[in-house]
Design an enzyme around this catalytic site. Structure first.
Site, PDB file in Angstrom:
ATOM      1  N   SER A  50       0.975  -1.516   0.029  1.00  0.00           N
ATOM      2  CA  SER A  50       0.045  -0.023  -0.108  1.00  0.00           C
ATOM      3  C   SER A  50       0.825   1.346   0.166  1.00  0.00           C
ATOM      4  O   SER A  50       2.547   1.263   0.306  1.00  0.00           O
ATOM      5  CB  SER A  50      -0.825  -0.389   1.586  1.00  0.00           C
ATOM      6  OG  SER A  50      -0.086   0.176   2.495  1.00  0.00           O
ATOM      7  N   ASP A  82      -1.170  -1.394  -4.390  1.00  0.00           N
ATOM      8  CA  ASP A  82      -3.023  -1.639  -3.472  1.00  0.00           C
ATOM      9  C   ASP A  82      -3.070  -0.196  -3.535  1.00  0.00           C
ATOM     10  O   ASP A  82      -2.361   0.586  -2.497  1.00  0.00           O
ATOM     11  CB  ASP A  82      -2.534  -2.767  -1.952  1.00  0.00           C
ATOM     12  CG  ASP A  82      -3.795  -2.337  -1.673  1.00  0.00           C
ATOM     13  OD1 ASP A  82      -4.886  -2.442  -1.779  1.00  0.00           O
ATOM     14  OD2 ASP A  82      -4.031  -2.755  -0.152  1.00  0.00           O
ATOM     15  N   HIS A  83      -4.553   0.085  -3.944  1.00  0.00           N
ATOM     16  CA  HIS A  83      -5.095   1.523  -3.377  1.00  0.00           C
ATOM     17  C   HIS A  83      -3.947   2.602  -3.724  1.00  0.00           C
ATOM     18  O   HIS A  83      -4.079   3.356  -3.468  1.00  0.00           O
ATOM     19  CB  HIS A  83      -5.412   2.130  -1.851  1.00  0.00           C
ATOM     20  CG  HIS A  83      -6.194   1.080  -1.199  1.00  0.00           C
ATOM     21  ND1 HIS A  83      -7.858   1.315  -1.976  1.00  0.00           N
ATOM     22  CD2 HIS A  83      -6.780  -0.569  -0.700  1.00  0.00           C
ATOM     23  CE1 HIS A  83      -8.796   0.085  -1.459  1.00  0.00           C
ATOM     24  NE2 HIS A  83      -7.713  -0.814  -0.659  1.00  0.00           N
ATOM     25  N   GLU A 134     -11.370   1.271  -8.601  1.00  0.00           N
ATOM     26  CA  GLU A 134     -12.821   0.723  -8.044  1.00  0.00           C
ATOM     27  C   GLU A 134     -13.816   1.481  -8.374  1.00  0.00           C
ATOM     28  O   GLU A 134     -13.544   2.999  -8.558  1.00  0.00           O
ATOM     29  CB  GLU A 134     -12.178   0.881  -6.329  1.00  0.00           C
ATOM     30  CG  GLU A 134     -13.587   0.668  -5.546  1.00  0.00           C
ATOM     31  CD  GLU A 134     -12.586   1.063  -3.879  1.00  0.00           C
ATOM     32  OE1 GLU A 134     -10.952   0.585  -3.475  1.00  0.00           O
ATOM     33  OE2 GLU A 134     -13.286   1.792  -2.857  1.00  0.00           O
ATOM     34  N   GLY A 181      -9.920  -3.347   7.868  1.00  0.00           N
ATOM     35  CA  GLY A 181     -10.099  -2.857   9.450  1.00  0.00           C
ATOM     36  C   GLY A 181     -11.414  -4.880   9.869  1.00  0.00           C
ATOM     37  O   GLY A 181     -11.755  -5.337   8.810  1.00  0.00           O
ATOM     38  N   HIS A 208     -12.439  -6.051  -1.235  1.00  0.00           N
ATOM     39  CA  HIS A 208     -11.583  -5.442  -0.491  1.00  0.00           C
ATOM     40  C   HIS A 208     -12.168  -5.922   0.885  1.00  0.00           C
ATOM     41  O   HIS A 208     -13.510  -5.854   1.364  1.00  0.00           O
ATOM     42  CB  HIS A 208     -11.300  -4.120  -0.652  1.00  0.00           C
ATOM     43  CG  HIS A 208     -10.497  -3.726  -1.715  1.00  0.00           C
ATOM     44  ND1 HIS A 208      -9.331  -3.314  -1.697  1.00  0.00           N
ATOM     45  CD2 HIS A 208     -10.779  -4.307  -3.137  1.00  0.00           C
ATOM     46  CE1 HIS A 208      -8.248  -3.397  -3.066  1.00  0.00           C
ATOM     47  NE2 HIS A 208      -9.634  -3.427  -3.915  1.00  0.00           N
ATOM     48  N   GLY A 209     -10.875  -6.000   1.844  1.00  0.00           N
ATOM     49  CA  GLY A 209     -11.624  -5.814   3.378  1.00  0.00           C
ATOM     50  C   GLY A 209     -12.564  -7.124   3.511  1.00  0.00           C
ATOM     51  O   GLY A 209     -13.899  -7.509   4.785  1.00  0.00           O
ATOM     52  N   ASN A 230      -8.805  -9.823  -0.628  1.00  0.00           N
ATOM     53  CA  ASN A 230      -7.517  -8.484  -0.459  1.00  0.00           C
ATOM     54  C   ASN A 230      -7.555  -8.840   1.282  1.00  0.00           C
ATOM     55  O   ASN A 230      -8.534  -8.785   1.912  1.00  0.00           O
ATOM     56  CB  ASN A 230      -8.175  -7.068  -0.728  1.00  0.00           C
ATOM     57  CG  ASN A 230      -7.672  -6.941  -1.528  1.00  0.00           C
ATOM     58  OD1 ASN A 230      -6.976  -8.120  -2.664  1.00  0.00           O
ATOM     59  ND2 ASN A 230      -7.556  -5.548  -2.238  1.00  0.00           N
ATOM     60  N   THR A 233      -5.141  -7.331   7.685  1.00  0.00           N
ATOM     61  CA  THR A 233      -5.873  -7.489   9.356  1.00  0.00           C
ATOM     62  C   THR A 233      -5.715  -8.640   9.724  1.00  0.00           C
ATOM     63  O   THR A 233      -5.036  -8.682  11.022  1.00  0.00           O
ATOM     64  CB  THR A 233      -7.625  -6.747   9.349  1.00  0.00           C
ATOM     65  OG1 THR A 233      -7.568  -5.407   9.134  1.00  0.00           O
ATOM     66  CG2 THR A 233      -7.927  -6.775  10.868  1.00  0.00           C
TER      67      THR A 233
HETATM   68  P1  13P Z   1      -8.449  -5.905   5.290  1.00  0.00           P
HETATM   69  O1  13P Z   1      -7.679  -5.311   6.178  1.00  0.00           O
HETATM   70  O2  13P Z   1      -9.828  -5.680   6.164  1.00  0.00           O
HETATM   71  O3  13P Z   1      -8.073  -7.380   5.285  1.00  0.00           O
HETATM   72  O4  13P Z   1      -8.586  -5.107   3.478  1.00  0.00           O
HETATM   73  C1  13P Z   1      -7.664  -5.987   3.272  1.00  0.00           C
HETATM   74  C2  13P Z   1      -7.524  -4.608   1.929  1.00  0.00           C
HETATM   75  O5  13P Z   1      -8.817  -4.484   1.257  1.00  0.00           O
HETATM   76  C3  13P Z   1      -6.684  -4.057   1.471  1.00  0.00           C
HETATM   77  O6  13P Z   1      -6.847  -3.420  -0.111  1.00  0.00           O
HETATM   78  O1  G3H Z   2      -6.895  -1.594   2.339  1.00  0.00           O
HETATM   79  C1  G3H Z   2      -6.157  -0.957   2.897  1.00  0.00           C
HETATM   80  C2  G3H Z   2      -4.821  -1.779   3.283  1.00  0.00           C
HETATM   81  O2  G3H Z   2      -5.311  -2.786   4.747  1.00  0.00           O
HETATM   82  C3  G3H Z   2      -3.379  -1.323   3.653  1.00  0.00           C
HETATM   83  O3  G3H Z   2      -3.579  -0.669   4.683  1.00  0.00           O
HETATM   84  O4  G3H Z   2      -3.045   1.455   4.450  1.00  0.00           O
HETATM   85  O5  G3H Z   2      -2.629   0.730   7.094  1.00  0.00           O
HETATM   86  O6  G3H Z   2      -0.682   0.418   5.080  1.00  0.00           O
HETATM   87  P1  G3H Z   2      -2.332   0.972   4.729  1.00  0.00           P
HETATM   88 ZN    ZN Z   3      -8.475  -2.510   0.476  1.00  0.00          ZN
END
Ligand code: 13P
Ligand code: G3H
Ligand code: ZN
Length: 287
Positions: A50, A82-83, A134, A181, A208-209, A230, A233
Protein backbone atom coordinates in the site's frame (compact mmCIF):
# COMPACT_ATOMS: atom_id res chain seq x y z
CA UNK A 1 9.70 -17.81 -10.89
CA UNK A 2 9.20 -14.69 -13.02
CA UNK A 3 6.56 -12.19 -12.04
CA UNK A 4 3.17 -12.71 -13.60
CA UNK A 5 0.40 -10.19 -14.14
CA UNK A 6 -2.89 -9.89 -12.34
CA UNK A 7 -4.63 -10.48 -15.65
CA UNK A 8 -2.91 -13.88 -16.01
CA UNK A 9 -3.60 -15.23 -12.51
CA UNK A 10 -7.16 -13.91 -12.34
CA UNK A 11 -7.90 -15.21 -15.85
CA UNK A 12 -6.90 -18.69 -14.69
CA UNK A 13 -8.92 -18.24 -11.49
CA UNK A 14 -12.01 -17.25 -13.48
CA UNK A 15 -11.63 -20.32 -15.69
CA UNK A 16 -11.16 -22.56 -12.65
CA UNK A 17 -13.86 -21.00 -10.44
CA UNK A 18 -11.54 -20.06 -7.58
CA UNK A 19 -9.97 -16.86 -6.21
CA UNK A 20 -6.42 -15.75 -5.49
CA UNK A 21 -5.38 -14.25 -2.16
CA UNK A 22 -3.83 -10.79 -2.18
CA UNK A 23 -1.88 -10.12 0.98
CA UNK A 24 -0.65 -6.79 2.30
CA UNK A 25 2.84 -6.55 3.59
CA UNK A 26 5.05 -3.90 5.21
CA UNK A 27 8.12 -5.81 6.34
CA UNK A 28 10.43 -8.70 5.55
CA UNK A 29 8.85 -11.23 7.90
CA UNK A 30 5.34 -10.90 6.48
CA UNK A 31 6.71 -11.03 2.92
CA UNK A 32 8.54 -14.25 3.81
CA UNK A 33 5.34 -15.59 5.36
CA UNK A 34 3.40 -14.89 2.14
CA UNK A 35 6.09 -16.55 -0.01
CA UNK A 36 6.37 -19.58 2.29
CA UNK A 37 2.59 -20.02 2.47
CA UNK A 38 2.14 -19.83 -1.31
CA UNK A 39 5.02 -22.25 -1.88
CA UNK A 40 3.67 -24.72 0.70
CA UNK A 41 0.16 -24.55 -0.81
CA UNK A 42 1.43 -24.65 -4.41
CA UNK A 43 -0.75 -21.59 -4.97
CA UNK A 44 -0.43 -18.48 -7.10
CA UNK A 45 -0.29 -15.42 -4.88
CA UNK A 46 -0.57 -11.64 -5.01
CA UNK A 47 1.85 -9.63 -2.87
CA UNK A 48 0.58 -6.10 -2.42
CA UNK A 49 2.14 -2.98 -1.00
CA UNK A 50 0.00 0.00 0.00
CA UNK A 51 1.08 3.65 -0.12
CA UNK A 52 1.40 3.35 3.67
CA UNK A 53 3.79 0.41 3.26
CA UNK A 54 5.81 2.44 0.75
CA UNK A 55 5.95 5.37 3.20
CA UNK A 56 7.08 3.02 5.98
CA UNK A 57 9.67 0.85 4.24
CA UNK A 58 10.51 2.76 1.05
CA UNK A 59 9.73 1.58 -2.47
CA UNK A 60 13.30 0.48 -3.18
CA UNK A 61 13.44 -1.77 -0.14
CA UNK A 62 10.05 -3.29 -0.89
CA UNK A 63 10.84 -3.93 -4.54
CA UNK A 64 14.23 -5.44 -3.69
CA UNK A 65 12.70 -7.69 -1.03
CA UNK A 66 10.04 -8.81 -3.48
CA UNK A 67 12.70 -9.69 -6.06
CA UNK A 68 14.54 -11.75 -3.42
CA UNK A 69 11.33 -13.55 -2.48
CA UNK A 70 10.59 -14.29 -6.14
CA UNK A 71 13.94 -15.93 -6.64
CA UNK A 72 13.11 -18.37 -3.89
CA UNK A 73 9.64 -19.49 -4.90
CA UNK A 74 8.43 -21.65 -7.75
CA UNK A 75 4.79 -20.48 -7.77
CA UNK A 76 3.43 -17.53 -9.82
CA UNK A 77 3.60 -14.21 -7.97
CA UNK A 78 1.94 -10.90 -8.83
CA UNK A 79 3.60 -7.79 -7.42
CA UNK A 80 0.81 -5.27 -6.97
CA UNK A 81 0.34 -1.70 -5.76
CA UNK A 82 -2.70 -1.62 -3.44
CA UNK A 83 -4.90 1.51 -3.35
CA UNK A 84 -2.58 3.62 -5.50
CA UNK A 85 -3.49 7.25 -5.04
CA UNK A 86 -1.93 9.07 -7.99
CA UNK A 87 -0.62 8.69 -11.52
CA UNK A 88 2.90 9.54 -10.30
CA UNK A 89 2.84 6.80 -7.69
CA UNK A 90 1.67 4.28 -10.29
CA UNK A 91 4.55 5.23 -12.59
CA UNK A 92 7.07 4.88 -9.75
CA UNK A 93 5.81 1.36 -9.03
CA UNK A 94 5.86 0.37 -12.71
CA UNK A 95 9.44 1.63 -12.95
CA UNK A 96 10.27 -0.38 -9.81
CA UNK A 97 9.06 -3.51 -11.62
CA UNK A 98 5.53 -4.09 -10.28
CA UNK A 99 3.47 -6.31 -12.58
CA UNK A 100 0.17 -4.80 -11.50
CA UNK A 101 -1.20 -1.59 -9.99
CA UNK A 102 -4.44 -0.48 -8.42
CA UNK A 103 -5.54 3.08 -8.99
CA UNK A 104 -8.10 3.95 -6.36
CA UNK A 105 -9.90 7.06 -7.54
CA UNK A 106 -13.18 5.84 -6.07
CA UNK A 107 -13.50 8.94 -3.88
CA UNK A 108 -13.57 11.16 -6.99
CA UNK A 109 -16.66 11.95 -9.08
CA UNK A 110 -17.27 9.23 -11.73
CA UNK A 111 -15.90 11.23 -14.67
CA UNK A 112 -12.67 12.00 -12.81
CA UNK A 113 -12.30 8.36 -11.69
CA UNK A 114 -12.79 7.35 -15.34
CA UNK A 115 -10.26 9.83 -16.69
CA UNK A 116 -7.50 9.01 -14.18
CA UNK A 117 -8.06 5.25 -14.50
CA UNK A 118 -7.81 5.51 -18.32
CA UNK A 119 -4.46 7.29 -18.04
CA UNK A 120 -3.17 4.60 -15.68
CA UNK A 121 -4.32 1.82 -18.03
CA UNK A 122 -2.45 3.50 -20.89
CA UNK A 123 0.79 3.64 -18.87
CA UNK A 124 0.47 0.10 -17.50
CA UNK A 125 -0.26 -1.35 -20.96
CA UNK A 126 2.96 0.19 -22.26
CA UNK A 127 4.97 -2.03 -19.90
CA UNK A 128 2.66 -5.06 -19.96
CA UNK A 129 1.31 -4.55 -16.43
CA UNK A 130 -2.26 -5.00 -15.21
CA UNK A 131 -4.62 -2.49 -13.61
CA UNK A 132 -7.23 -2.82 -10.87
CA UNK A 133 -9.63 0.06 -10.23
CA UNK A 134 -12.44 0.64 -7.74
CA UNK A 135 -15.99 1.77 -8.29
CA UNK A 136 -18.20 2.47 -5.30
CA UNK A 137 -16.50 3.01 -1.94
CA UNK A 138 -15.08 0.35 0.35
CA UNK A 139 -14.67 2.38 3.52
CA UNK A 140 -13.05 1.58 6.80
CA UNK A 141 -15.01 0.41 9.83
CA UNK A 142 -13.71 3.54 11.45
CA UNK A 143 -15.73 5.62 8.99
CA UNK A 144 -18.70 6.54 11.15
CA UNK A 145 -21.43 6.04 8.60
CA UNK A 146 -24.72 4.28 9.05
CA UNK A 147 -25.54 1.19 6.98
CA UNK A 148 -28.11 3.03 4.84
CA UNK A 149 -25.54 5.69 4.06
CA UNK A 150 -22.91 3.06 3.34
CA UNK A 151 -25.26 1.41 0.84
CA UNK A 152 -25.32 4.65 -1.11
CA UNK A 153 -21.66 3.93 -1.84
CA UNK A 154 -22.24 0.37 -3.06
CA UNK A 155 -21.21 -0.40 -6.65
CA UNK A 156 -23.93 0.04 -9.24
CA UNK A 157 -23.89 -2.87 -11.77
CA UNK A 158 -24.70 -0.75 -14.87
CA UNK A 159 -22.17 1.88 -13.93
CA UNK A 160 -19.58 -0.85 -13.32
CA UNK A 161 -20.11 -2.34 -16.78
CA UNK A 162 -19.77 1.10 -18.37
CA UNK A 163 -16.67 1.90 -16.28
CA UNK A 164 -14.87 -1.32 -17.24
CA UNK A 165 -15.71 -0.89 -20.93
CA UNK A 166 -14.54 2.71 -20.97
CA UNK A 167 -11.31 2.21 -19.02
CA UNK A 168 -10.15 -1.26 -20.11
CA UNK A 169 -9.12 -2.24 -16.56
CA UNK A 170 -8.17 -5.86 -15.87
CA UNK A 171 -10.00 -6.18 -12.53
CA UNK A 172 -12.60 -4.20 -10.62
CA UNK A 173 -12.89 -3.75 -6.86
CA UNK A 174 -16.52 -3.63 -5.80
CA UNK A 175 -18.30 -2.22 -2.77
CA UNK A 176 -20.89 -4.74 -1.54
CA UNK A 177 -20.77 -4.27 2.23
CA UNK A 178 -17.22 -5.09 3.26
CA UNK A 179 -14.98 -2.59 5.03
CA UNK A 180 -11.29 -2.37 5.81
CA UNK A 181 -10.12 -3.28 9.30
CA UNK A 182 -11.82 -5.14 12.15
CA UNK A 183 -15.62 -5.41 11.92
CA UNK A 184 -17.58 -4.27 14.95
CA UNK A 185 -20.67 -6.35 14.22
CA UNK A 186 -21.45 -9.11 11.71
CA UNK A 187 -20.83 -7.74 8.19
CA UNK A 188 -23.78 -8.17 5.83
CA UNK A 189 -22.79 -8.55 2.20
CA UNK A 190 -25.10 -7.70 -0.68
CA UNK A 191 -24.65 -10.97 -2.60
CA UNK A 192 -27.43 -10.24 -5.08
CA UNK A 193 -25.71 -7.06 -6.07
CA UNK A 194 -22.47 -9.01 -6.50
CA UNK A 195 -24.19 -11.46 -8.85
CA UNK A 196 -25.67 -8.61 -10.87
CA UNK A 197 -22.27 -6.95 -11.16
CA UNK A 198 -20.63 -10.25 -12.16
CA UNK A 199 -23.28 -10.82 -14.82
CA UNK A 200 -22.61 -7.43 -16.41
CA UNK A 201 -18.89 -6.91 -15.92
CA UNK A 202 -16.49 -8.81 -18.14
CA UNK A 203 -13.40 -8.68 -15.88
CA UNK A 204 -12.61 -10.46 -12.59
CA UNK A 205 -13.97 -8.82 -9.42
CA UNK A 206 -12.03 -7.96 -6.27
CA UNK A 207 -13.18 -8.16 -2.65
CA UNK A 208 -11.47 -5.66 -0.36
CA UNK A 209 -11.76 -5.82 3.42
CA UNK A 210 -11.98 -9.62 3.44
CA UNK A 211 -10.48 -10.04 6.94
CA UNK A 212 -12.98 -11.04 9.60
CA UNK A 213 -15.59 -12.38 7.18
CA UNK A 214 -17.15 -15.77 7.89
CA UNK A 215 -15.64 -18.51 5.73
CA UNK A 216 -19.08 -19.19 4.20
CA UNK A 217 -19.35 -15.53 3.19
CA UNK A 218 -15.99 -15.65 1.41
CA UNK A 219 -16.96 -18.93 -0.30
CA UNK A 220 -20.25 -17.50 -1.46
CA UNK A 221 -18.55 -14.36 -2.76
CA UNK A 222 -16.18 -16.55 -4.78
CA UNK A 223 -19.07 -18.62 -6.09
CA UNK A 224 -20.71 -15.41 -7.25
CA UNK A 225 -17.66 -14.10 -9.09
CA UNK A 226 -15.00 -12.72 -6.72
CA UNK A 227 -11.53 -13.68 -8.05
CA UNK A 228 -9.17 -11.63 -5.84
CA UNK A 229 -9.54 -11.62 -2.05
CA UNK A 230 -7.67 -8.85 -0.20
CA UNK A 231 -6.44 -9.62 3.30
CA UNK A 232 -4.46 -7.39 5.62
CA UNK A 233 -6.01 -7.14 9.09
CA UNK A 234 -6.14 -10.90 9.77
CA UNK A 235 -2.39 -11.13 9.06
CA UNK A 236 -1.66 -8.12 11.26
CA UNK A 237 -3.67 -9.66 14.06
CA UNK A 238 -1.80 -12.98 13.84
CA UNK A 239 1.62 -11.35 13.52
CA UNK A 240 1.27 -8.64 16.16
CA UNK A 241 -0.69 -10.91 18.51
CA UNK A 242 2.06 -13.53 18.52
CA UNK A 243 4.76 -10.89 18.80
CA UNK A 244 3.00 -9.41 21.83
CA UNK A 245 2.67 -12.82 23.50
CA UNK A 246 6.32 -13.65 22.85
CA UNK A 247 7.49 -10.37 24.33
CA UNK A 248 5.27 -10.75 27.40
CA UNK A 249 6.25 -14.38 27.95
CA UNK A 250 9.98 -13.77 27.53
CA UNK A 251 10.66 -10.31 28.98
CA UNK A 252 14.42 -10.96 29.17
CA UNK A 253 14.83 -12.03 25.54
CA UNK A 254 17.15 -9.67 23.70
CA UNK A 255 17.28 -11.35 20.30
CA UNK A 256 14.57 -9.81 18.07
CA UNK A 257 14.80 -12.81 15.74
CA UNK A 258 13.04 -15.05 18.25
CA UNK A 259 9.76 -13.13 18.65
CA UNK A 260 9.80 -11.99 15.01
CA UNK A 261 10.45 -15.54 13.79
CA UNK A 262 7.54 -16.85 15.87
CA UNK A 263 5.28 -14.10 14.52
CA UNK A 264 6.34 -14.99 10.98
CA UNK A 265 5.33 -18.62 11.55
CA UNK A 266 1.95 -17.53 12.92
CA UNK A 267 1.37 -15.31 9.86
CA UNK A 268 2.35 -18.16 7.52
CA UNK A 269 -0.33 -20.44 8.97
CA UNK A 270 -3.03 -17.76 8.63
CA UNK A 271 -2.05 -17.10 5.00
CA UNK A 272 -2.05 -20.82 4.18
CA UNK A 273 -5.58 -21.09 5.55
CA UNK A 274 -6.69 -18.10 3.43
CA UNK A 275 -5.22 -19.66 0.28
CA UNK A 276 -7.12 -22.85 0.99
CA UNK A 277 -10.30 -20.85 1.56
CA UNK A 278 -9.78 -19.14 -1.80
CA UNK A 279 -9.54 -22.55 -3.46
CA UNK A 280 -6.19 -21.72 -5.08
CA UNK A 281 -4.09 -24.41 -3.35
CA UNK A 282 -2.51 -26.69 -5.92
CA UNK A 283 -3.29 -24.26 -8.77
CA UNK A 284 0.26 -23.01 -9.23
CA UNK A 285 0.63 -24.98 -12.43
CA UNK A 286 -1.08 -23.71 -15.54
CA UNK A 287 -1.20 -19.99 -14.79
P1 13P B 1 -8.56 -5.92 5.51
O1 13P B 1 -7.48 -5.21 6.27
O2 13P B 1 -9.91 -5.61 6.07
O3 13P B 1 -8.26 -7.34 5.34
O4 13P B 1 -8.58 -5.27 4.03
C1 13P B 1 -7.50 -5.50 3.18
C2 13P B 1 -7.64 -4.76 1.90
O5 13P B 1 -8.71 -4.56 1.38
C3 13P B 1 -6.40 -4.28 1.27
O6 13P B 1 -6.66 -3.55 0.11
O1 G3H C 1 -6.65 -1.47 2.32
C1 G3H C 1 -5.75 -1.03 2.99
C2 G3H C 1 -4.72 -1.92 3.55
O2 G3H C 1 -5.19 -2.57 4.70
C3 G3H C 1 -3.46 -1.16 3.79
O3 G3H C 1 -3.47 -0.46 4.99
O4 G3H C 1 -2.83 1.88 4.48
O5 G3H C 1 -2.41 0.88 6.74
O6 G3H C 1 -1.06 0.16 4.78
P1 G3H C 1 -2.37 0.68 5.26
ZN1 ZN D 1 -8.48 -2.44 0.19
Amino acid sequence: MPLVTLREVLGAAAAGGYAVGAFNCNNMEVLQAIAAAAEAERSPVIVQFSPGAIRYAGLEYLAAMARAALRQVTVPVVLHLDHGTSYEQVIQCLVAGFSSVMIDASHLPLEENLALTKEVVKAARAVGASVEAELGRVGGVEDEIAVAEREAFFTDPDEAAHFVEQTGVDALAVAIGTAHGRYRGEPRLDFERLSHIAAQVKVPLVLHGASGLATEAVREAIERGIRKVNIDTDIRQAFVGRLRRELLDHPDELDPRRPLGAAREEATEVIRAKLRLCGSSGKAIGV
